[in-house]
Design an enzyme around this catalytic site. Structure first.
Site, PDB file in Angstrom:
ATOM      1  N   GLY A  31     -42.861  34.517 -32.074  1.00 51.92           N
ATOM      2  CA  GLY A  31     -43.453  35.031 -33.309  1.00 51.92           C
ATOM      3  C   GLY A  31     -44.709  34.291 -33.728  1.00 51.92           C
ATOM      4  N   HIS A  34     -50.498  36.084 -32.363  1.00 55.42           N
ATOM      5  CA  HIS A  34     -51.956  35.998 -32.414  1.00 55.42           C
ATOM      6  C   HIS A  34     -52.548  36.846 -31.289  1.00 55.42           C
ATOM      7  CE1 HIS A  34     -51.362  33.237 -29.105  1.00 55.42           C
ATOM      8  NE2 HIS A  34     -50.607  32.457 -29.856  1.00 55.42           N
ATOM      9  N   GLU A  35     -53.876  36.703 -31.107  1.00 53.55           N
ATOM     10  CA  GLU A  35     -54.571  37.545 -30.116  1.00 53.55           C
ATOM     11  C   GLU A  35     -54.027  37.357 -28.695  1.00 53.55           C
ATOM     12  OE1 GLU A  35     -56.943  39.924 -30.860  1.00 53.55           O
ATOM     13  OE2 GLU A  35     -56.166  39.414 -32.845  1.00 53.55           O
ATOM     14  N   HIS A  37     -50.865  36.855 -27.885  1.00 53.64           N
ATOM     15  CA  HIS A  37     -49.693  37.742 -27.798  1.00 53.64           C
ATOM     16  C   HIS A  37     -50.143  39.204 -27.724  1.00 53.64           C
ATOM     17  CE1 HIS A  37     -47.836  34.240 -30.071  1.00 53.64           C
ATOM     18  NE2 HIS A  37     -47.068  34.330 -29.015  1.00 53.64           N
ATOM     19  N   GLY A 147     -48.053  34.497 -20.937  1.00 56.91           N
ATOM     20  CA  GLY A 147     -49.426  33.991 -20.976  1.00 56.91           C
ATOM     21  C   GLY A 147     -49.619  32.824 -20.023  1.00 56.91           C
ATOM     22  N   LYS A 184     -55.863  30.066 -27.964  1.00 60.36           N
ATOM     23  CA  LYS A 184     -55.052  30.554 -29.091  1.00 60.36           C
ATOM     24  C   LYS A 184     -53.634  30.020 -28.956  1.00 60.36           C
ATOM     25  CE  LYS A 184     -57.871  34.049 -30.625  1.00 60.36           C
ATOM     26  NZ  LYS A 184     -58.231  34.435 -31.982  1.00 60.36           N
ATOM     27  N   SER A 186     -49.905  29.427 -31.619  1.00 60.60           N
ATOM     28  CA  SER A 186     -49.300  29.449 -32.954  1.00 60.60           C
ATOM     29  C   SER A 186     -49.388  28.057 -33.586  1.00 60.60           C
ATOM     30  CB  SER A 186     -47.837  29.878 -32.872  1.00 60.60           C
ATOM     31  OG  SER A 186     -47.750  31.108 -32.192  1.00 60.60           O
ATOM     32  N   ARG A 187     -49.401  27.018 -32.754  1.00 63.14           N
ATOM     33  CA  ARG A 187     -49.426  25.641 -33.271  1.00 63.14           C
ATOM     34  C   ARG A 187     -50.813  25.244 -33.790  1.00 63.14           C
ATOM     35  NH1 ARG A 187     -45.223  24.598 -29.084  1.00 63.14           N
ATOM     36  NH2 ARG A 187     -43.360  23.986 -30.243  1.00 63.14           N
TER      37      ARG A 187
END
Ligand code: PAF
Length: 279
Positions: A31, A34-35, A37, A147, A184, A186-187
């Site tokens: 979750g 971002h781009e 994902h 990714g 990119k 999430s962290r």
């Protein structure tokens, strides 16, 4: 778009799709999308009839002192992004649904998980493999998308799929970067303004390594040293590792040849970021 939090509901839907002969593309995530994902979802959207995304912050892949509790979460925002890409189903289970009382079965690996992130995160890949295998059993995808930023994870999943004869094709997708080069993640949201600028040292140091290789250097220790020297110019950065390994086996190489992974993990303040390139 459906949002399911129960395994049984996902299974029911997937069975109906399969009866109609439809193919399923799957993007497992934690979750806070971002781009990066989005690019995985778009690839899945293009190549499959139905797209399933899982959003599950998997406690099993976090070490005891890691950021499980503070890991960013925003299901509503994630759902908007998924809907925009044309995702058909989000699977968003509670930990109890994935790991009910008495849970004690794990997937582990002897190779591939001891180097790079495995050195400082010794139980991480066991958690990743276990949850991904469970998710594969629940979603039964034809294709699954990962990714390349998590290159070791990609190699581990490919190996697991081969070793356990899983009937799913794994697709590795290129790293998506901010305009200034930061991969990119999430962290990235943990970084304050100063740290965000300092974090550019990851992509900049890899660029130094790439240039050296382009100029004909094949000695892994010289490439590692040049990358480490560049990282050392950033006062907020602390190296976890700078490594050059074979991409399939994740074992260190002395000389660059064939498919080689140049990977780094660097703390910027308290935030640990990873980046890499594959030759
Ligand atoms: O890459 C991730 O976000 C996670 O490791 C994964 C593959 C979703 C497993 O929890």
């Amino acid at each position: 778009m459906k949002i399911c939090d129960k395994i049984e509901d996902v299974r029911k839907q997937v069975k109906e799709w399969k009866k109609e002969g439809l193919t399923i593309g799957f993007v497992p995530t934690m979750g806070y999308l971002h781009e990066g994902h989005r690019s995985l979802m778009e690839a899945a959207r293009k190549e499959n009839d139905k797209v399933v995304v899982s959003i599950f912050v998997n406690p099993m892949q976090f070490g005891p002192t890691e950021d499980l509790d503070s890991y960013p979460r925003d299901l509503d925002k994630d759902a908007v992004l998924c809907e925009g890409v044309g995702v058909d189903l989000i699977f968003h289970p509670e930990p109890q649904e994935m790991y009910p009382e008495g849970f004690c079965s794990y997937v582990d690996m002897n190779g591939l998980t001891t180097e790079l992130c495995g050195k400082t995160r010794p139980t991480h890949f066991r958690g990743v493999q276990t949850v991904v295998l469970k998710l594969f059993h629940i979603v039964t995808p034809d294709n699954a998308y990962f990714g390349q930023k998590d290159a070791q994870q990609l190699a581990v999943i490919r190996r697991m799929v081969k070793d356990l004869s899983l009937d799913v094709t794994i697709h590795g997708c290129p790293i998506v970067r901010e305009e200034d080069g930061l991969a990119k993640s999430s962290r990235n949201t943990y970084l304050n303004e100063k740290e965000r600028k300092a974090a550019l040292i990851l992509s900049q140091s890899l660029a130094v390594g790439k240039e050296l290789i382009a100029s004909g250097e094949t000695d892994a220790s010289r490439i590692k040293q040049a990358i480490a020297d560049k990282i050392a110019t950033e006062p907020l950065a602390r190296i976890d590792y700078v490594d050059v390994v074979d991409f399939d086996t994740i074992t260190p190489v002395d000389t660059i040849s064939g498919s080689t992974l140049v990977a780094i993990a660097v703390y910027i303040g308290k935030t640990r970021l990873i980046d890499n390139f594959i030759l």
